[in-house]
Design a protein around this motif. Structure first.
Motif, PDB file in Angstrom:
ATOM      1  N   THR A   1       7.435 -30.953  32.809  1.00  0.00           N
ATOM      2  CA  THR A   1       6.586 -31.888  32.363  1.00  0.00           C
ATOM      3  C   THR A   1       5.430 -31.184  32.859  1.00  0.00           C
ATOM      4  OG1 THR A   1       5.875 -34.138  32.484  1.00  0.00           O
ATOM      5  CG2 THR A   1       6.450 -33.141  34.470  1.00  0.00           C
TER       6      THR A   1
ATOM      7  N   TRP B   1       0.248 -33.985  29.943  1.00  0.00           N
ATOM      8  CA  TRP B   1       1.099 -34.822  29.103  1.00  0.00           C
ATOM      9  C   TRP B   1       0.907 -36.337  29.932  1.00  0.00           C
ATOM     10  CZ3 TRP B   1       4.859 -38.442  29.660  1.00  0.00           C
ATOM     11  CH2 TRP B   1       5.340 -38.852  28.195  1.00  0.00           C
TER      12      TRP B   1
ATOM     13  N   ARG C   1      -0.590 -39.518  28.323  1.00  0.00           N
ATOM     14  CA  ARG C   1       0.224 -40.639  27.762  1.00  0.00           C
ATOM     15  C   ARG C   1       0.387 -41.966  28.718  1.00  0.00           C
ATOM     16  NH1 ARG C   1       0.077 -39.832  23.163  1.00  0.00           N
ATOM     17  NH2 ARG C   1       1.989 -41.182  22.871  1.00  0.00           N
TER      18      ARG C   1
ATOM     19  N   CYS D   1       8.589 -55.970  37.546  1.00  0.00           N
ATOM     20  CA  CYS D   1       7.227 -55.696  37.486  1.00  0.00           C
ATOM     21  C   CYS D   1       6.284 -57.103  37.592  1.00  0.00           C
ATOM     22  CB  CYS D   1       6.614 -54.901  36.248  1.00  0.00           C
ATOM     23  SG  CYS D   1       7.339 -53.336  36.445  1.00  0.00           S
TER      24      CYS D   1
ATOM     25  N   ARG E   1      12.673 -36.771  32.995  1.00  0.00           N
ATOM     26  CA  ARG E   1      11.207 -36.646  33.065  1.00  0.00           C
ATOM     27  C   ARG E   1      10.635 -38.032  32.234  1.00  0.00           C
ATOM     28  NH1 ARG E   1       9.599 -32.336  28.307  1.00  0.00           N
ATOM     29  NH2 ARG E   1      10.452 -33.468  26.677  1.00  0.00           N
TER      30      ARG E   1
ATOM     31  N   GLY F   1      11.353 -46.581  26.528  1.00  0.00           N
ATOM     32  CA  GLY F   1       9.840 -46.518  26.672  1.00  0.00           C
ATOM     33  C   GLY F   1       9.177 -47.002  25.482  1.00  0.00           C
ATOM     34  N   LYS F   2       9.278 -46.669  24.204  1.00  0.00           N
ATOM     35  CA  LYS F   2       8.668 -47.024  23.138  1.00  0.00           C
ATOM     36  C   LYS F   2       8.722 -48.562  23.021  1.00  0.00           C
ATOM     37  CE  LYS F   2       7.779 -43.347  19.918  1.00  0.00           C
ATOM     38  NZ  LYS F   2       6.722 -42.917  20.710  1.00  0.00           N
TER      39      LYS F   2
ATOM     40  N   HIS G   1      -0.913 -55.909  35.208  1.00  0.00           N
ATOM     41  CA  HIS G   1       0.002 -55.025  35.937  1.00  0.00           C
ATOM     42  C   HIS G   1      -0.242 -53.533  35.386  1.00  0.00           C
ATOM     43  CE1 HIS G   1       3.725 -53.092  37.054  1.00  0.00           C
ATOM     44  NE2 HIS G   1       4.066 -52.989  35.683  1.00  0.00           N
TER      45      HIS G   1
ATOM     46  N   ASN H   1       0.657 -48.613  32.278  1.00  0.00           N
ATOM     47  CA  ASN H   1       0.384 -47.357  31.494  1.00  0.00           C
ATOM     48  C   ASN H   1      -1.081 -47.736  31.239  1.00  0.00           C
ATOM     49  OD1 ASN H   1      -0.264 -45.736  29.245  1.00  0.00           O
ATOM     50  ND2 ASN H   1       2.000 -45.706  28.813  1.00  0.00           N
TER      51      ASN H   1
ATOM     52  N   ARG I   1      -2.636 -46.858  28.649  1.00  0.00           N
ATOM     53  CA  ARG I   1      -2.862 -47.147  27.109  1.00  0.00           C
ATOM     54  C   ARG I   1      -2.459 -48.625  26.882  1.00  0.00           C
ATOM     55  NH1 ARG I   1       0.691 -44.006  23.775  1.00  0.00           N
ATOM     56  NH2 ARG I   1       1.965 -43.591  25.469  1.00  0.00           N
TER      57      ARG I   1
ATOM     58  N   ASN J   1       2.835 -46.724  38.379  1.00  0.00           N
ATOM     59  CA  ASN J   1       3.354 -47.954  38.401  1.00  0.00           C
ATOM     60  C   ASN J   1       4.104 -48.218  39.638  1.00  0.00           C
ATOM     61  OD1 ASN J   1       4.686 -50.353  37.756  1.00  0.00           O
ATOM     62  ND2 ASN J   1       5.349 -49.455  35.756  1.00  0.00           N
TER      63      ASN J   1
HETATM   64  O1  UT7 Z   1       6.515 -51.678  34.070  1.00  0.00           O
HETATM   65  C1  UT7 Z   1       7.257 -52.332  33.223  1.00  0.00           C
HETATM   66  C2  UT7 Z   1       6.986 -51.950  32.074  1.00  0.00           C
HETATM   67  N1  UT7 Z   1       6.905 -50.264  31.671  1.00  0.00           N
HETATM   68  C3  UT7 Z   1       6.209 -49.913  30.583  1.00  0.00           C
HETATM   69  O2  UT7 Z   1       5.311 -50.725  30.158  1.00  0.00           O
HETATM   70  C4  UT7 Z   1       6.252 -48.284  30.428  1.00  0.00           C
HETATM   71  C5  UT7 Z   1       6.273 -48.665  28.733  1.00  0.00           C
HETATM   72  N2  UT7 Z   1       6.317 -47.207  28.186  1.00  0.00           N
HETATM   73  C6  UT7 Z   1       5.446 -46.153  28.129  1.00  0.00           C
HETATM   74  O3  UT7 Z   1       4.634 -46.211  29.119  1.00  0.00           O
HETATM   75  C7  UT7 Z   1       5.742 -45.202  27.305  1.00  0.00           C
HETATM   76  O4  UT7 Z   1       6.795 -45.256  26.353  1.00  0.00           O
HETATM   77  C8  UT7 Z   1       6.067 -43.490  28.075  1.00  0.00           C
HETATM   78  C9  UT7 Z   1       4.968 -43.207  28.954  1.00  0.00           C
HETATM   79  C10 UT7 Z   1       7.228 -43.897  28.958  1.00  0.00           C
HETATM   80  C11 UT7 Z   1       6.289 -42.562  26.963  1.00  0.00           C
HETATM   81  O5  UT7 Z   1       5.400 -42.479  26.139  1.00  0.00           O
HETATM   82  P1  UT7 Z   1       5.451 -42.318  24.552  1.00  0.00           P
HETATM   83  O6  UT7 Z   1       4.204 -41.845  23.880  1.00  0.00           O
HETATM   84  O7  UT7 Z   1       6.136 -43.413  24.270  1.00  0.00           O
HETATM   85  O8  UT7 Z   1       6.175 -41.071  24.518  1.00  0.00           O
HETATM   86  P2  UT7 Z   1       7.563 -40.976  23.676  1.00  0.00           P
HETATM   87  O9  UT7 Z   1       8.604 -41.491  24.643  1.00  0.00           O
HETATM   88  O10 UT7 Z   1       7.507 -41.187  22.352  1.00  0.00           O
HETATM   89  O11 UT7 Z   1       7.666 -39.370  23.979  1.00  0.00           O
HETATM   90  C12 UT7 Z   1       6.838 -38.250  23.202  1.00  0.00           C
HETATM   91  C13 UT7 Z   1       7.391 -36.970  23.303  1.00  0.00           C
HETATM   92  C14 UT7 Z   1       8.932 -36.613  23.097  1.00  0.00           C
HETATM   93  O12 UT7 Z   1       8.896 -35.485  22.642  1.00  0.00           O
HETATM   94  P3  UT7 Z   1       9.381 -35.143  21.161  1.00  0.00           P
HETATM   95  O13 UT7 Z   1      10.456 -35.700  20.773  1.00  0.00           O
HETATM   96  O14 UT7 Z   1       8.098 -35.645  20.342  1.00  0.00           O
HETATM   97  O15 UT7 Z   1       9.522 -33.559  20.986  1.00  0.00           O
HETATM   98  C15 UT7 Z   1       9.582 -36.728  24.497  1.00  0.00           C
HETATM   99  O16 UT7 Z   1      10.691 -36.139  24.686  1.00  0.00           O
HETATM  100  O17 UT7 Z   1       6.971 -36.662  24.919  1.00  0.00           O
HETATM  101  C16 UT7 Z   1       8.370 -35.955  25.410  1.00  0.00           C
HETATM  102  N3  UT7 Z   1       8.205 -36.641  26.757  1.00  0.00           N
HETATM  103  C17 UT7 Z   1       7.699 -35.865  27.732  1.00  0.00           C
HETATM  104  N4  UT7 Z   1       6.957 -34.641  27.696  1.00  0.00           N
HETATM  105  C18 UT7 Z   1       6.481 -34.067  29.000  1.00  0.00           C
HETATM  106  C19 UT7 Z   1       8.864 -37.602  27.246  1.00  0.00           C
HETATM  107  N5  UT7 Z   1       8.590 -37.680  28.914  1.00  0.00           N
HETATM  108  C20 UT7 Z   1       7.834 -36.416  28.909  1.00  0.00           C
HETATM  109  C21 UT7 Z   1       7.373 -35.879  30.124  1.00  0.00           C
HETATM  110  N6  UT7 Z   1       6.572 -34.920  30.030  1.00  0.00           N
HETATM  111  N7  UT7 Z   1       7.318 -36.564  31.145  1.00  0.00           N
END
Ligand code: UT7
Length: 325
Positions: A29, A33, A37, A114, A153, A217-218, A252, A255, A257, A282
């Motif tokens: 990571t 990023w 994110r 949470c 990650r 996550g999504k 809470h 994130n 965003r 978090n």
């Molecule tokens: O507290 C309770 C609730 N928790 C939350 O509310 C968390 C909710 N979810 C999130 O905050 C976001 O979904 C995350 C931060 C976990 C992820 O962000 P995202 O914008 O949804 O990213 P993604 O899962 O769509 O991943 C995008 C890309 C992927 O690569 P490809 O498939 O586009 O090539 C992931 O493999 O980012 C990649 N990726 C990373 N890259 C670098 C995922 N994690 C990482 C990382 N570092 N740590």
């Protein structure tokens, strides 16, 4: 009329700080990023021998000292945590002992991940309003790093450790008006149909281990934006208020965003949103009382301000608390 007033707040963060660059040495990571994110720059991580009860006790002691009270002034401890010291007894009972309550009152843990702090605050409010207790310690404390799979990650970059506490006290002089101090409303919700989207892959009745955090996550992101937004609207409608009536939104911290998108949709200017995600990550049930304490200590939240807290977490659970400070 009896209202529950928050009379003090305090927090504790472990000394150890882990930056995004530190995590980049463990999994693939990078700082850019994670910041882009999530908004997270660093998080506090508990020392090897530091338990949830240690952090909870430290935050409780700060809170008691600020209020000029001791354990013998407290009737109940409600401790929100997903990371108890042991499966049982409740970590709250350790805190009860640590702060010198003796056999006075009672103490129990609340598990709503949470949303735990909002659930615990609502529980304390209802115990106070029913006349069963007069003063409670409400704590959110997590050693969430214990639940992280440091090879995943998608989750290990998100969480941190810490504790925050408030003291809630009965006030029988309230007039039932919008000018009163105290908790105006709490609203709690859950929907177990989504429990597999954010959970651990272990537990005492399944794998007999605590397991690691697993998250879609999504899906969780989408639900968090919707449910945390609904929680705000519900609290405002129930009290006949507009966003402009509320001085501070304390959401809470999952994130940046998520928080930005809710604030924009509901017309909360960013200057009135308390954001600690960059330094805390978090911290699950601890995130709201940690954020509250930061904003009270730096002078932003002042006596008389209307403060709206909202949360969303595993279960799913979500809810709000509206408080005149
Ligand atoms: O507290 C309770 C609730 N928790 C939350 O509310 C968390 C909710 N979810 C999130 O905050 C976001 O979904 C995350 C931060 C976990 C992820 O962000 P995202 O914008 O949804 O990213 P993604 O899962 O769509 O991943 C995008 C890309 C992927 O690569 P490809 O498939 O586009 O090539 C992931 O493999 O980012 C990649 N990726 C990373 N890259 C670098 C995922 N994690 C990482 C990382 N570092 N740590």
């Amino acid at each position: 009329m009896r209202r529950s007033c928050i009379i003090s707040c305090g927090s504790y963060l472990p000394e150890g700080i882990m930056t995004n660059d530190d995590i980049a040495k463990i999994v693939e990571t990078n700082d850019a990023w994670i910041q882009q994110r999530t908004g997270i720059k660093s998080r506090h991580i508990a020392a090897k021998d530091q338990m949830t009860s240690d952090m909870a006790t430290r935050s409780a002691r700060v809170c008691l000292e600020k209020a000029g009270l001791t354990g013998s002034d407290i009737d109940a401890v409600f401790l929100a945590t997903t990371t108890p010291d042991q499966t049982f007894p409740a970590t709250a009972t350790t805190v009860q002992d640590n702060i010198g309550m003796g056999d006075r009152g009672f103490a129990f843990d609340i598990q709503a991940v949470c949303s735990g702090f909002i659930y615990a605050l609502a529980t304390a409010d209802n115990f106070i309003k029913s006349g069963q207790i007069n003063r409670a310690l409400v704590i959110g404390a997590e050693r969430f790093s214990s639940l992280l799979d440091w090879s995943d990650r998608t989750t290990c970059v998100l969480f941190g450790d810490g504790a925050g506490a408030v003291i809630v006290e009965a006030d029988d002089t309230a007039k039932g008006s919008k000018d009163d101090r105290g908790i105006f409303s709490t609203h709690l919700h859950s929907d177990g149909a989504h429990r597999k989207l954010l959970c651990t892959d272990g537990g005492s009745s399944t794998t007999r281990t605590v397991g690691y955090v697993r998250m879609n996550g999504k899906e969780v992101f989408r639900a968090a934006v919707t449910r945390m937004g609904e929680a705000i609207t519900e609290a405002l409608d129930a009290n006949g208020l507009q966003p402009s009536d509320v001085q501070w939104l304390v959401p809470h911290q999952a994130n940046k965003r998520i928080i930005d998108s809710i604030a924009e949709k509901l017309h909360f200017p960013s200057e009135r949103v308390i954001m600690t995600i960059a330094q805390h990550g978090n911290t699950s049930a601890a995130s709201i009382p940690l954020a509250l304490t930061v904003a009270v200590e730096d002078g932003r939240i002042q006596r008389g301000d209307l403060v709206l807290m909202n949360s969303m977490g595993g279960g799913f659970t979500w809810g709000s608390a509206l408080v005149r400070w």
